[in-house]
Design an enzyme around this catalytic site. Sequence first.
Site, short mmCIF file in Angstrom:
data_model
loop_
_atom_site.label_atom_id
_atom_site.label_comp_id
_atom_site.label_asym_id
_atom_site.label_seq_id
_atom_site.Cartn_x
_atom_site.Cartn_y
_atom_site.Cartn_z
N LYS A 1 0.67 -1.27 0.01
CA LYS A 1 -0.01 -0.16 0.08
C LYS A 1 0.88 1.42 0.08
O LYS A 1 0.48 2.46 -0.19
CB LYS A 1 -0.91 -0.08 1.14
CG LYS A 1 -1.97 -1.05 1.08
CD LYS A 1 -2.86 -1.20 -0.14
CE LYS A 1 -3.65 -0.16 -0.45
NZ LYS A 1 -4.72 -0.58 -1.30
N SER B 1 -3.37 -12.24 3.69
CA SER B 1 -3.65 -12.02 2.22
C SER B 1 -2.82 -12.61 1.29
O SER B 1 -3.07 -13.36 0.29
CB SER B 1 -3.94 -10.56 2.20
OG SER B 1 -2.65 -10.09 1.78
C1 LIG Z 1 -2.73 -6.98 3.60
C2 LIG Z 1 -3.40 -6.47 2.26
N1 LIG Z 1 -3.42 -7.55 1.29
C3 LIG Z 1 -4.21 -6.97 0.34
C4 LIG Z 1 -4.60 -5.70 -0.14
C5 LIG Z 1 -5.38 -5.69 -1.37
O1 LIG Z 1 -4.81 -4.64 -2.08
P1 LIG Z 1 -5.58 -3.68 -3.05
O2 LIG Z 1 -6.30 -2.63 -2.11
O3 LIG Z 1 -4.38 -2.84 -3.82
O4 LIG Z 1 -6.45 -4.36 -3.59
C6 LIG Z 1 -4.62 -4.80 0.98
C7 LIG Z 1 -5.36 -3.54 0.90
O5 LIG Z 1 -5.20 -2.81 1.66
C8 LIG Z 1 -3.88 -5.28 2.35
O6 LIG Z 1 -3.67 -4.60 3.22
#
Ligand SMILES: Cc1ncc(COP(=O)(O)O)c(C=O)c1O
Length: 327
Positions: free
Chosen positions: A60, A277
């Site tokens: 981010k 994630s």
């Molecule tokens: C840990 C984590 N994984 C994935 C994402 C997803 O990324 P994006 O917002 O670019 O879809 C985020 C977004 O905040 C995140 O904090």
Amino acid sequence: MTGASTADRPRLATTAEALRIVDLIGNTPMVELRCLRESIAPGVTIYGKVEGFNPGGSVKARSAWNLVRRGLESEQLRPGKTILESTSGNTGIALAMIGAALGYPVKLVMPENVSRERKRVLQAYNAETVYSSPMEGSDGAIILCREILAQDPERYFKPDQYNSEYNSEAHYLTTGPEIWKQTGGRVTHLVATIGTSGTVMGTGRFLKEQSHDVQVVAIEPSDSFHGIEGLKHMASSIVPGIWHPEQVDRVVGVDTEDAYDMVYNLAAKDGLLLGQSSGAAVVGALEVARDLTSGVIVVILCDFGDRYLSTNLWLGWRDRHQLAANK
Ligand SMILES: Cc1ncc(COP(=O)(O)O)c(C=O)c1O
């Protein structure tokens, strides 16, 4: 003892190269996820792009910096304004870091149940935090943030990560070109999770412009009650304005338990301690890989796992190991 010669020392950025912490965002490394080799065809390689190496510790940093940079260019962000955003965590950390580095106050709205580590990090960067109901997830934070903005619109600059194309643009300008270069143009599949969808949208758009054949795969939790911080289950969420599903080839739903198991696996077998994630993204990458006899899959690993040590991810790990031991 004689000192090491200059040639032996690691090369650090000189002050001319990195005047500010924001100048170090991007250019993250890629690493092969070797522990998956035994589960896929020999002609397939899965690389992880390790976004935890960004300042602020996540992918981010890229979008937060691009949103702020564009705000400064347009003078919507100018001295006297406070940066206001709703965020489930990593965008908040990135904005707080950037605000501290540039001298802008930052106010963040987030669900009260985000991890303790995240709250502490935000305090350290001197950001103001407002908590929304833990029962309402990231959507509750979005709604509360709108209310705060409506009360005093002149006071705030809202980067609006869910609706501003400058979010995806960050990845179009940086993540996509980096992957293309790092794979020597051999990438065949991009796998990335959906929170705001900025990463998958911007990176995917760039890669498809280089080669129509690149397949873009978006990963979401398989149901609305999930434990994968940062991700959205689209069917039950406020859909981000920047999410254009027609631009991805496939959306794969991943169960929380499978994502967690993958986190444990990657830490124990490849020495990569990642967030949940990233576990979900790698489960999705493996599903894609199983159908292939050749290919180069790049999966975005959004952050490291040390900021989730006090969450269910690791509390659950102990239970699961005990269950396995008692069997
Ligand atoms: C840990 C984590 N994984 C994935 C994402 C997803 O990324 P994006 O917002 O670019 O879809 C985020 C977004 O905040 C995140 O904090």
